[in-house]
Design a protein around this motif. Structure first.
Motif, PDB file in Angstrom:
ATOM      1  N   LYS A  32       0.763  -1.158   0.218  1.00  0.00           N
ATOM      2  CA  LYS A  32       0.002   0.004  -0.017  1.00  0.00           C
ATOM      3  C   LYS A  32       0.807   1.344  -0.061  1.00  0.00           C
ATOM      4  O   LYS A  32       0.501   2.283  -0.674  1.00  0.00           O
ATOM      5  CB  LYS A  32      -1.040  -0.040   1.395  1.00  0.00           C
ATOM      6  CG  LYS A  32      -1.908  -1.078   1.128  1.00  0.00           C
ATOM      7  CD  LYS A  32      -3.036  -0.894   2.421  1.00  0.00           C
ATOM      8  CE  LYS A  32      -4.055  -1.920   2.250  1.00  0.00           C
ATOM      9  NZ  LYS A  32      -4.964  -1.879   3.614  1.00  0.00           N
ATOM     10  N   GLU A  37       0.181   0.863  -9.351  1.00  0.00           N
ATOM     11  CA  GLU A  37      -1.032   1.534  -9.575  1.00  0.00           C
ATOM     12  C   GLU A  37      -2.126   0.252  -9.992  1.00  0.00           C
ATOM     13  O   GLU A  37      -1.632  -0.738 -10.522  1.00  0.00           O
ATOM     14  CB  GLU A  37      -0.758   2.347 -10.913  1.00  0.00           C
ATOM     15  CG  GLU A  37      -2.120   2.949 -11.026  1.00  0.00           C
ATOM     16  CD  GLU A  37      -2.023   4.127 -12.184  1.00  0.00           C
ATOM     17  OE1 GLU A  37      -2.898   4.749 -12.506  1.00  0.00           O
ATOM     18  OE2 GLU A  37      -0.993   4.218 -12.723  1.00  0.00           O
ATOM     19  N   LYS A  38      -3.112   0.418  -9.555  1.00  0.00           N
ATOM     20  CA  LYS A  38      -4.230  -0.623  -9.643  1.00  0.00           C
ATOM     21  C   LYS A  38      -5.056  -0.310 -10.650  1.00  0.00           C
ATOM     22  O   LYS A  38      -5.791   0.738 -10.586  1.00  0.00           O
ATOM     23  CB  LYS A  38      -5.168  -0.635  -8.304  1.00  0.00           C
ATOM     24  CG  LYS A  38      -4.394  -1.077  -6.961  1.00  0.00           C
ATOM     25  CD  LYS A  38      -5.323  -1.319  -5.789  1.00  0.00           C
ATOM     26  CE  LYS A  38      -4.346  -1.694  -4.741  1.00  0.00           C
ATOM     27  NZ  LYS A  38      -3.962  -3.074  -4.879  1.00  0.00           N
ATOM     28  N   THR A  39      -4.916  -1.095 -11.760  1.00  0.00           N
ATOM     29  CA  THR A  39      -5.475  -0.670 -13.067  1.00  0.00           C
ATOM     30  C   THR A  39      -6.273  -1.940 -13.658  1.00  0.00           C
ATOM     31  O   THR A  39      -7.145  -1.827 -14.838  1.00  0.00           O
ATOM     32  CB  THR A  39      -4.639  -0.234 -13.967  1.00  0.00           C
ATOM     33  OG1 THR A  39      -3.494  -1.308 -14.078  1.00  0.00           O
ATOM     34  CG2 THR A  39      -3.805   0.912 -13.667  1.00  0.00           C
ATOM     35  N   GLU A 271      -0.929  -7.284  -6.954  1.00  0.00           N
ATOM     36  CA  GLU A 271      -1.004  -5.886  -6.829  1.00  0.00           C
ATOM     37  C   GLU A 271      -1.660  -4.938  -7.213  1.00  0.00           C
ATOM     38  O   GLU A 271      -1.775  -3.668  -6.888  1.00  0.00           O
ATOM     39  CB  GLU A 271       0.645  -5.544  -6.074  1.00  0.00           C
ATOM     40  CG  GLU A 271       0.828  -4.366  -5.188  1.00  0.00           C
ATOM     41  CD  GLU A 271       2.161  -4.427  -4.727  1.00  0.00           C
ATOM     42  OE1 GLU A 271       2.843  -3.184  -5.007  1.00  0.00           O
ATOM     43  OE2 GLU A 271       2.808  -5.514  -4.373  1.00  0.00           O
ATOM     44  N   GLU A 272      -1.638  -5.125  -8.500  1.00  0.00           N
ATOM     45  CA  GLU A 272      -2.373  -4.044  -9.541  1.00  0.00           C
ATOM     46  C   GLU A 272      -3.764  -4.348  -9.893  1.00  0.00           C
ATOM     47  O   GLU A 272      -4.337  -3.832 -10.870  1.00  0.00           O
ATOM     48  CB  GLU A 272      -1.359  -4.034 -10.747  1.00  0.00           C
ATOM     49  CG  GLU A 272       0.032  -3.642 -10.773  1.00  0.00           C
ATOM     50  CD  GLU A 272       0.950  -4.187 -11.659  1.00  0.00           C
ATOM     51  OE1 GLU A 272       1.040  -3.513 -12.760  1.00  0.00           O
ATOM     52  OE2 GLU A 272       1.646  -5.347 -11.505  1.00  0.00           O
ATOM     53  N   CYS A 273      -4.386  -5.126  -9.039  1.00  0.00           N
ATOM     54  CA  CYS A 273      -5.757  -5.637  -9.261  1.00  0.00           C
ATOM     55  C   CYS A 273      -6.637  -4.775  -8.653  1.00  0.00           C
ATOM     56  O   CYS A 273      -6.565  -4.198  -7.315  1.00  0.00           O
ATOM     57  CB  CYS A 273      -6.108  -7.076  -8.874  1.00  0.00           C
ATOM     58  SG  CYS A 273      -5.183  -8.301  -9.767  1.00  0.00           S
ATOM     59  N   LYS A 274      -7.968  -4.167  -8.999  1.00  0.00           N
ATOM     60  CA  LYS A 274      -8.765  -3.392  -8.598  1.00  0.00           C
ATOM     61  C   LYS A 274      -9.523  -4.159  -7.330  1.00  0.00           C
ATOM     62  O   LYS A 274      -9.547  -3.777  -6.325  1.00  0.00           O
ATOM     63  CB  LYS A 274      -9.895  -2.815  -9.547  1.00  0.00           C
ATOM     64  CG  LYS A 274      -9.232  -2.100 -10.391  1.00  0.00           C
ATOM     65  CD  LYS A 274     -10.231  -1.570 -11.706  1.00  0.00           C
ATOM     66  CE  LYS A 274      -9.580  -0.695 -12.719  1.00  0.00           C
ATOM     67  NZ  LYS A 274     -10.557  -0.452 -13.610  1.00  0.00           N
ATOM     68  N   ASN A 275      -9.893  -5.347  -7.591  1.00  0.00           N
ATOM     69  CA  ASN A 275     -10.653  -6.136  -6.380  1.00  0.00           C
ATOM     70  C   ASN A 275      -9.877  -7.536  -6.478  1.00  0.00           C
ATOM     71  O   ASN A 275     -10.599  -8.436  -7.069  1.00  0.00           O
ATOM     72  CB  ASN A 275     -12.147  -6.240  -7.082  1.00  0.00           C
ATOM     73  CG  ASN A 275     -12.866  -6.899  -5.985  1.00  0.00           C
ATOM     74  OD1 ASN A 275     -12.582  -7.423  -4.742  1.00  0.00           O
ATOM     75  ND2 ASN A 275     -14.194  -7.016  -5.981  1.00  0.00           N
ATOM     76  N   PRO A 276      -8.843  -7.769  -5.773  1.00  0.00           N
ATOM     77  CA  PRO A 276      -8.127  -9.083  -6.033  1.00  0.00           C
ATOM     78  C   PRO A 276      -8.676 -10.079  -5.336  1.00  0.00           C
ATOM     79  O   PRO A 276      -8.826 -11.113  -5.740  1.00  0.00           O
ATOM     80  CB  PRO A 276      -6.796  -8.738  -5.488  1.00  0.00           C
ATOM     81  CG  PRO A 276      -7.238  -7.545  -4.409  1.00  0.00           C
ATOM     82  CD  PRO A 276      -7.935  -6.684  -5.329  1.00  0.00           C
TER      83      PRO A 276
END
Length: 516
Positions: A32, A37-39, A271-276
């Protein structure tokens, strides 16, 4: 006071250090603070997974798995069975990846999960092994891309001088003290690596969009192959169904396993997932199921069109789908589309494999195993551009020097090892942290993780009967990794621990001074 030592001397304290685990909550907090970046959404993940899985295997390796290679026997028409066995071996590991990816959505994949369960040294070794799977696999696919491009361009009336430039040229250089070094001058492979690296520097979202276009093209081409080729299938070509018996089927499963490398790459971009918690399990399982269905259909049509029980020409081994469409169906325009599809498929695999290798190294840099400055993010694109270019340049060197057959086999050894470790790690964390929140759980635990260990371990052990060079090089690779850890990674982590301790001491002193 922290123990101030930098050299790995065998002791009780030393053993405690190399087996110390990293708290999953601390991993998430670090991500965090300095994360990527979460894309990525669920469809981005499925596209990345299919982009990685459906590529080199279906367009190149499938021919060797069916007819056999220099050190392996083929499955023949039973290739479809080999594919189901390989998928069966994957699915248990895939479920374990889903549990971890949803629980610890941090870059690094199997490396990160190992650090949370088995400790520092095991994590480094798994990260080192993953470089076989992704970095060397990336080199193999770049070379396959080059071969398909040259074969495709031969269908056009182009100057011969062009082919003298772009066709790979084998060379032997003498290096001190007079040892021969095999060298391949491969211009197309180097160029596609540079282009892939440039795209990844721009960002994961752009890479996913490009992979999406490539996935659409190659799935369309595969659909054309199946729909057209089914009319040229001769059931007589399926007899004998398994010319080399169970040995051929298992050998084919080991070889075609290279085609399944990719679904685990999704975990490396957690780490780049919006809703992992929701999207990662769907992406992993969805891409694996889709790829298996496509593989089985292609295997049935291909082996039904051309007999694979005996000797086959070299052209079949290099590009089996295009070969059978041209030589059996005599439909050159479809063969041409297949060549385009193969280039699109291999391009998407290149993007995902390089992306996975970079994200694993990024996580290892964050944990002090490799220099910290390598994880520096691009000021505009927010991607680890130093690592990205580093992987790209090393891959260009690798594509010029590596024996590609051996490299493919080494990729499989690396993949099997990482899959086994993830299954073991799930069982350990279920015991050490039973109350930790798990948005997704492996069903029928511990039996499913144990099945994953048995399936992957069994295929890897069985392959040792026929593979010689790669079976010797894999332990050598592990030995080199251990040496790097003890001479750099171990010392670097101890130095970091001492720096953190001294910073806390200074902070405490400052607080006491202020109280006075």
């Amino acid at each position: 006071m922290a123990t101030k030592f930098h050299h790995p001397t065998f002791s009780k304290n030393f053993l405690r250090r190399i087996t110390q685990v990293k708290n999953p909550d601390a991993m998430i907090e670090d991500a965090k603070q300095e994360g990527l970046e979460k894309t990525l959404g669920v469809w981005d993940l499925i596209i990345l997974g299919i982009g990685a899985i459906i590529g080199a295997g279906i367009f190149a390796v499938v021919g060797i798995a069916a007819a056999g290679g220099p050190e392996s026997i083929g499955a023949g028409p039973a290739l479809s069975v080999s594919m189901v066995i390989a998928a069966f071996a994957c699915v248990f590991s895939a479920l374990c990846y889903c549990e971890f990816a949803a629980m610890i959505p941090v870059a690094g994949g199997a490396y990160t999960y190992t650090f949370a369960t088995l400790g520092e040294f095991a994590a480094w070794m798994v990260g080192w092994v993953l470089m076989l799977e992704y970095a060397i696999g990336f080199i193999v696919v770049a070379s396959a891309w080059s071969n398909h491009l040259v074969q495709f361009l031969h269908g056009f009336p182009l100057p011969q001088m062009l082919f003298k430039i772009i066709e790979p040229h084998a060379m032997t250089l003498m290096i001190p003290p007079g040892l021969p070094l095999n060298f391949s001058f491969n211009v197309p492979a180097a160029l596609v690596i540079i282009l892939s690296t440039m795209l990844l520097v721009k960002g994961t979202k752009d890479s996913a969009k490009m992979a999406g276009v490539m996935v659409f093209v190659k799935l369309a081409v595969i659909a054309i192959f199946v729909l057209v080729g089914m009319f040229y299938v001769k059931p007589a070509n399926w007899v004998p169904f398994a010319p080399n018996g169970v040995s051929g089927i298992l050998s084919g499963a080991f070889i075609i396993f290279f085609a399944y490398i990719g679904f685990d790459a999704i975990a490396t971009v957690a780490e780049e997932c919006k809703n992992p918690q929701r999207d990662l399990p769907i992406g992993i399982i969805g891409s694996l199921i889709a790829a298996t269905v496509v593989y089985v259909l292609v295997a049935l049509v291909m082996t039904g069109m051309y007999p694979t029980s005996g000797a086959v020409p070299a052209a079949f081994l290099k590009a089996p789908m295009a070969f059978v469409m041209s030589e059996i169906a005599h439909i050159d325009w479809v063969a041409g589309f297949i060549s385009i599809g193969s280039l699109a498929g291999l391009t998407s695999v290149l993007l995902v494999m390089e992306l996975a290798a970079i994200r694993i190294l990024y996580a290892m840099s964050r944990d002090n195993f490799i220099p910290k400055h390598l994880q520096k993010l691009h000021p505009k694109f927010k991607t680890p551009h130093v690592l990205t270019w580093g992987v790209g340049l090393v891959s260009i060197v690798g594509v010029m020097t590596l024996d590609l057959n051996v490299a493919t086999e080494l990729c499989n050894f690396g993949t099997f090892t990482s899959f086994i470790v993830v299954c073991v790690a799930v069982l350990i964390l279920r015991h050490t942290a039973p109350d930790m929140e798990r948005p997704f759980k492996v069903p029928f635990s511990p039996w499913f993780p144990l099945m994953g260990i048995l399936c992957c371990g069994g295929l890897m052990i069985y392959s040792l009967k026929s593979l010689t060079t790669s079976a010797l090089l894999f332990p050598v690779w592990l030995g080199i990794g251990a040496l790097i850890y003890f001479h750099y990674g171990f010392k670097s982590n101890r130095k970091y621990e001492n720096e953190v301790h001294l910073a806390k001491v200074e902070q405490k002193k400052l607080e006491l001074e202020l109280l006075k």
